[in-house]
Design a protein around this motif. Structure first.
Motif, mmCIF file in Angstrom:
data_model
loop_
_atom_site.group_PDB
_atom_site.id
_atom_site.type_symbol
_atom_site.label_atom_id
_atom_site.label_comp_id
_atom_site.label_asym_id
_atom_site.label_seq_id
_atom_site.Cartn_x
_atom_site.Cartn_y
_atom_site.Cartn_z
ATOM 1 N N MET A 1 -1.084 6.812 11.673
ATOM 2 C CA MET A 1 -0.244 7.777 10.942
ATOM 3 C C MET A 1 -0.060 9.045 11.774
ATOM 4 S SD MET A 1 -0.891 9.614 7.261
ATOM 5 C CE MET A 1 -0.296 8.213 6.338
ATOM 6 N N THR A 2 1.158 9.492 11.914
ATOM 7 C CA THR A 2 1.426 10.727 12.638
ATOM 8 C C THR A 2 1.288 11.920 11.702
ATOM 9 O OG1 THR A 2 3.785 10.766 12.147
ATOM 10 C CG2 THR A 2 3.085 9.486 14.069
ATOM 11 N N ALA A 3 1.218 13.111 12.296
ATOM 12 C CA ALA A 3 1.148 14.325 11.480
ATOM 13 C C ALA A 3 2.400 14.471 10.622
ATOM 14 C CB ALA A 3 0.980 15.545 12.383
ATOM 15 N N ASP A 4 3.549 14.072 11.184
ATOM 16 C CA ASP A 4 4.784 14.171 10.399
ATOM 17 C C ASP A 4 4.733 13.273 9.169
ATOM 18 O OD1 ASP A 4 5.948 16.024 12.049
ATOM 19 O OD2 ASP A 4 6.976 14.548 13.289
ATOM 20 N N GLU A 5 4.175 12.063 9.311
ATOM 21 C CA GLU A 5 4.042 11.170 8.167
ATOM 22 C C GLU A 5 3.079 11.742 7.136
ATOM 23 O OE1 GLU A 5 4.796 6.845 10.325
ATOM 24 O OE2 GLU A 5 2.807 7.761 10.343
ATOM 25 N N ALA A 6 2.005 12.341 7.601
ATOM 26 C CA ALA A 6 1.023 12.908 6.680
ATOM 27 C C ALA A 6 1.616 14.032 5.856
ATOM 28 C CB ALA A 6 -0.195 13.408 7.467
ATOM 29 N N ARG A 7 2.555 14.759 6.412
ATOM 30 C CA ARG A 7 3.140 15.894 5.697
ATOM 31 C C ARG A 7 4.015 15.467 4.513
ATOM 32 N NH1 ARG A 7 4.354 17.600 11.135
ATOM 33 N NH2 ARG A 7 2.826 19.120 11.837
ATOM 34 N N LEU A 8 4.358 14.185 4.464
ATOM 35 C CA LEU A 8 5.300 13.751 3.442
ATOM 36 C C LEU A 8 4.694 13.717 2.045
ATOM 37 C CD1 LEU A 8 7.074 10.837 5.362
ATOM 38 C CD2 LEU A 8 7.872 13.182 5.018
ATOM 39 N N SER A 9 3.371 13.710 1.936
ATOM 40 C CA SER A 9 2.753 13.640 0.618
ATOM 41 C C SER A 9 2.937 14.962 -0.114
ATOM 42 C CB SER A 9 1.262 13.343 0.754
ATOM 43 O OG SER A 9 0.649 13.325 -0.505
ATOM 44 N N PRO A 10 3.553 14.944 -1.297
ATOM 45 C CA PRO A 10 3.832 16.209 -1.984
ATOM 46 C C PRO A 10 2.599 16.791 -2.660
ATOM 47 C CG PRO A 10 4.587 14.362 -3.302
ATOM 48 C CD PRO A 10 4.098 13.780 -2.004
ATOM 49 N N LEU A 11 2.606 18.077 -2.799
ATOM 50 C CA LEU A 11 1.562 18.825 -3.488
ATOM 51 C C LEU A 11 2.266 19.746 -4.474
ATOM 52 C CD1 LEU A 11 -1.479 19.819 -3.612
ATOM 53 C CD2 LEU A 11 -0.798 21.530 -1.914
ATOM 54 N N ARG A 12 1.794 19.767 -5.696
ATOM 55 C CA ARG A 12 2.418 20.644 -6.682
ATOM 56 C C ARG A 12 2.240 22.101 -6.272
ATOM 57 N NH1 ARG A 12 0.702 21.216 -12.944
ATOM 58 N NH2 ARG A 12 -1.303 21.318 -11.898
ATOM 59 N N VAL A 13 3.285 22.900 -6.383
ATOM 60 C CA VAL A 13 3.220 24.316 -6.021
ATOM 61 C C VAL A 13 2.084 25.008 -6.774
ATOM 62 C CG1 VAL A 13 4.434 26.534 -6.177
ATOM 63 C CG2 VAL A 13 5.636 24.508 -5.320
ATOM 64 N N PHE A 14 1.888 24.668 -8.033
ATOM 65 C CA PHE A 14 0.839 25.297 -8.824
ATOM 66 C C PHE A 14 -0.531 25.083 -8.203
ATOM 67 C CE2 PHE A 14 -1.792 25.348 -12.896
ATOM 68 C CZ PHE A 14 -1.835 26.735 -12.960
ATOM 69 N N LEU B 1 8.672 41.430 -22.819
ATOM 70 C CA LEU B 1 9.440 40.951 -21.670
ATOM 71 C C LEU B 1 9.961 39.553 -21.978
ATOM 72 C CD1 LEU B 1 7.309 42.066 -18.585
ATOM 73 C CD2 LEU B 1 8.924 43.382 -19.973
ATOM 74 N N ASP B 2 11.096 39.201 -21.393
ATOM 75 C CA ASP B 2 11.657 37.882 -21.661
ATOM 76 C C ASP B 2 10.872 36.808 -20.913
ATOM 77 O OD1 ASP B 2 12.574 37.794 -18.981
ATOM 78 O OD2 ASP B 2 14.557 38.548 -19.531
ATOM 79 N N ALA B 3 11.216 35.549 -21.162
ATOM 80 C CA ALA B 3 10.441 34.428 -20.618
ATOM 81 C C ALA B 3 10.436 34.429 -19.091
ATOM 82 C CB ALA B 3 11.002 33.108 -21.145
ATOM 83 N N ALA B 4 11.581 34.718 -18.484
ATOM 84 C CA ALA B 4 11.655 34.728 -17.025
ATOM 85 C C ALA B 4 10.768 35.817 -16.442
ATOM 86 C CB ALA B 4 13.098 34.924 -16.573
ATOM 87 N N ALA B 5 10.762 36.992 -17.070
ATOM 88 C CA ALA B 5 9.922 38.089 -16.590
ATOM 89 C C ALA B 5 8.446 37.758 -16.757
ATOM 90 C CB ALA B 5 10.267 39.376 -17.329
ATOM 91 N N CYS B 6 8.107 37.072 -17.846
ATOM 92 C CA CYS B 6 6.716 36.656 -18.049
ATOM 93 C C CYS B 6 6.275 35.666 -16.972
ATOM 94 C CB CYS B 6 6.537 36.054 -19.436
ATOM 95 S SG CYS B 6 6.599 37.275 -20.782
ATOM 96 N N ASP B 7 7.186 34.778 -16.578
ATOM 97 C CA ASP B 7 6.868 33.846 -15.495
ATOM 98 C C ASP B 7 6.668 34.590 -14.173
ATOM 99 O OD1 ASP B 7 6.912 31.672 -17.147
ATOM 100 O OD2 ASP B 7 8.919 30.987 -16.565
ATOM 101 N N THR C 1 4.027 27.887 -14.444
ATOM 102 C CA THR C 1 5.434 28.156 -14.755
ATOM 103 C C THR C 1 6.292 26.970 -14.330
ATOM 104 O OG1 THR C 1 5.934 29.132 -12.597
ATOM 105 C CG2 THR C 1 5.003 30.602 -14.283
ATOM 106 N N PRO C 2 7.519 26.871 -14.829
ATOM 107 C CA PRO C 2 8.399 25.766 -14.400
ATOM 108 C C PRO C 2 8.589 25.716 -12.887
ATOM 109 C CG PRO C 2 9.285 26.811 -16.363
ATOM 110 C CD PRO C 2 8.117 27.654 -15.933
ATOM 111 N N ALA C 3 8.721 26.868 -12.252
ATOM 112 C CA ALA C 3 8.924 26.881 -10.797
ATOM 113 C C ALA C 3 7.719 26.331 -10.054
ATOM 114 C CB ALA C 3 9.224 28.302 -10.328
ATOM 115 N N MET C 4 6.535 26.485 -10.635
ATOM 116 C CA MET C 4 5.332 25.997 -9.979
ATOM 117 C C MET C 4 5.076 24.513 -10.229
ATOM 118 S SD MET C 4 2.560 29.132 -9.933
ATOM 119 C CE MET C 4 2.533 29.566 -11.681
#
Length: 505
Positions: free
Chosen positions: A1-14, A51-57, A231-234
């Motif tokens: 496995m190359t480093a580029d292949e290893a990077r493909l595994s996603p990680l949740r931002v949160f 504060l609204d929902a977006a500001a709370c996030d 948050t949704p973005a995370m």
């Protein structure tokens, strides 16, 4: 496995954010739940302030990433105060005498302003790289601004400051001061900062609800905290390379180290097992194996003489803190557990567990040997980088002594005799060449600008870079200014972070 292949595994931002929060809390000399607790309090304060929902996030995200720039200015705090970890804890908890080392050196605010600029720029860049909203990035870039306009970096005042800055600042003060001095004392200190650090209406809300909020927070489980903070973005995905780069910012001479360990270990592991998931596990562990380094003052890492036992005790706890980070960072738990074995040895002489051969998997053995190899091939404050032959000899000595696996060391050195990747180039030879080819095509920097950037990213002054590259200091300065302009940053730390993401280091 190359480093580029290893990077493909996603990680949740949160999960990445929680790891960065853990690193930040260690850097600030705080308990490792300080940032999540701050985020919970900030969310309650934001909701009570209507504060609204977006500001709370925005408030939640800003709270968790508030200290993500701490590794970048650790060297500056060490130069001013000696112990970069202890002094930041003292500042946050309002301990008397924290500024005493600066007596006679001029205005304290002026001395700290450049460090705040580094912190703000890097934390804002972290938010951008994670794909979070512009509002979160802007709040982090102004996280030390004050209501009265006496903050940094831009001396903004009142409504010109992102409101999340005030909410997060007050919640952070309430959490740290409340833990250190009690809730009543914390509220008294917060009241003194009303209309200076944050607006009076937020102080009034905190005074009304603080006791009940903290009591509720103390009863919350880790799962309940996660549910309240994600948050949704995370929920988007990212990769773990950013965590590695933030770790390595603490010490310029470590630039690229975690990425080099990860890429080298993944390739070594692929030679030894048919399990396609094993190189990925080793790769991610290599990226985050240095999380616990944030808990150790830079003065210890930069020592050029033998460490006293008291310092070694802190160093031995580095993998312990890495293991603890996994417990807090969700999907990184497996990787952190493996990463925490990076300094174990087959004969039980390693740390922190003192594990022996039977307890160490192939992946753990690969990681341990790789960390040793890449470190030997890298310059350190106490020695120059070893040549490949000398580094290989030391690994074989460790094999003969029963500390490292002979099978793993042979695989590690197999490809080209004893020639193997060095972190100064940012990874394995193949990965480095690929990165240079792609990044130089997409990056706006010239080849000479990249040379200068690599030099300053590892801590070289303009004069030192000039000597190393056979240029005049004025030419180096011109290149540095051009790099900053093209990468849209104003500090070396932010330029290093961006360049690492581009594969230039």
């Amino acid at each position: 496995m190359t480093a580029d292949e290893a990077r493909l595994s996603p990680l949740r931002v949160f999960d990445a954010v929680k790891a960065l929060a853990f690193i930040g809390d260690l850097s600030m000399g705080q308990p490792t739940d300080h940032s999540p607790r701050t985020a919970w309090l900030a969310a309650r304060l934001a909701h009570a302030a209507q504060l609204d929902a977006a500001a709370c996030d925005t408030v939640r995200e800003t709270s968790l990433l508030r200290w993500s720039g701490c590794t970048a200015n650790a060297g500056g705090f060490a130069e001013l105060f000696g112990d970069d970890v202890q002094v930041r804890g003292a500042m946050l908890e309002n301990r008397s005498g924290w500024a005493k080392p600066l007596e006679g050196r001029g205005d304290v605010g002026a001395l700290l302003a450049p460090l705040a600029q580094i912190h703000c720029e890097v934390s804002g860049e972290v938010a951008r790289m994670l794909g979070l909203a512009r509002e979160t990035e802007r709040a982090l870039r102004h996280i030390f601004e004050s209501w009265d306009g006496h903050g940094v970096p831009a001396q903004l005042a009142g409504e010109a400051v992102p409101f999340a800055v005030f909410v997060v600042g007050l919640a952070g003060d309430l959490e740290a001061l409340g833990r250190a001095h009690g809730v009543a004392a914390a509220l008294a200190l917060v009241a003194q900062r009303s209309e200076t650090r944050y607006p009076a209406r937020l102080v009034a809300i905190a005074a009304q609800h603080a006791h009940e909020w903290i009591a509720e927070l103390d009863r919350a489980t880790p799962g309940e905290l996660d549910a309240a903070l994600a948050t949704p973005a995370m929920q988007q995905t990212t990769s773990a390379e950013l965590i590695a780069d933030v770790i390595d910012l603490k010490l310029p001479w470590m630039t690229g180290f975690s990425r080099a360990v990860a890429a080298t270990a993944a390739q070594c592991c692929a030679r030894l097992t048919a399990d396609p998931a094993a190189p990925l596990r080793v790769y991610r562990a290599g990226l985050i194996h240095g999380i616990g380094r944030a808990a150790v003052p830079n003065g210890i890492w930069n020592a050029t003489t033998r460490l006293p036992e008291s310092a070694w005790e802190k160093v031995r706890l580095v993998p312990y803190w890495t293991a603890r980070a996994g417990k807090q960072a969700g999907a990184l738990n497996e990787a952190a557990e493996l990463a925490s074995q990076a300094y174990e040895r087959l004969d039980g002489s390693g740390y922190f567990r003192g594990a022996r051969e039977a307890a160490l998997t192939l992946e753990a053995r690969v990681l341990a040997a790789t960390v040793a190899w890449v470190a030997l091939r890298s310059a350190r404050p106490w020695r120059a980088a070893l040549c490949a032959e000398e580094a290989a000899r030391q690994l074989h000595d460790d094999v003969a002594a029963g500390r490292l696996s002979g099978e793993v060391v042979d695989a590690l050195l197999a490809d080209s005799g004893v020639t193997a990747p060095r972190p100064a180039g940012g990874g394995t030879p193949g990965a480095r060449a690929s990165a240079q080819g792609s990044s130089q095509a997409s990056a706006p920097l010239s080849a000479r600008e990249i040379d200068v950037l690599r030099a300053i990213s590892r801590g070289a002054s303009n004069k030192e870079a000039a000597r190393a590259l056979t240029l005049s200091p004025s030419t180096v300065r011109t290149h540095v200014e051009s790099v900053f302009r093209k990468l849209e940053c104003s500090t070396r730390a932010a330029a290093t972070l961006k360049a690492a993401a581009l594969g230039l280091l």
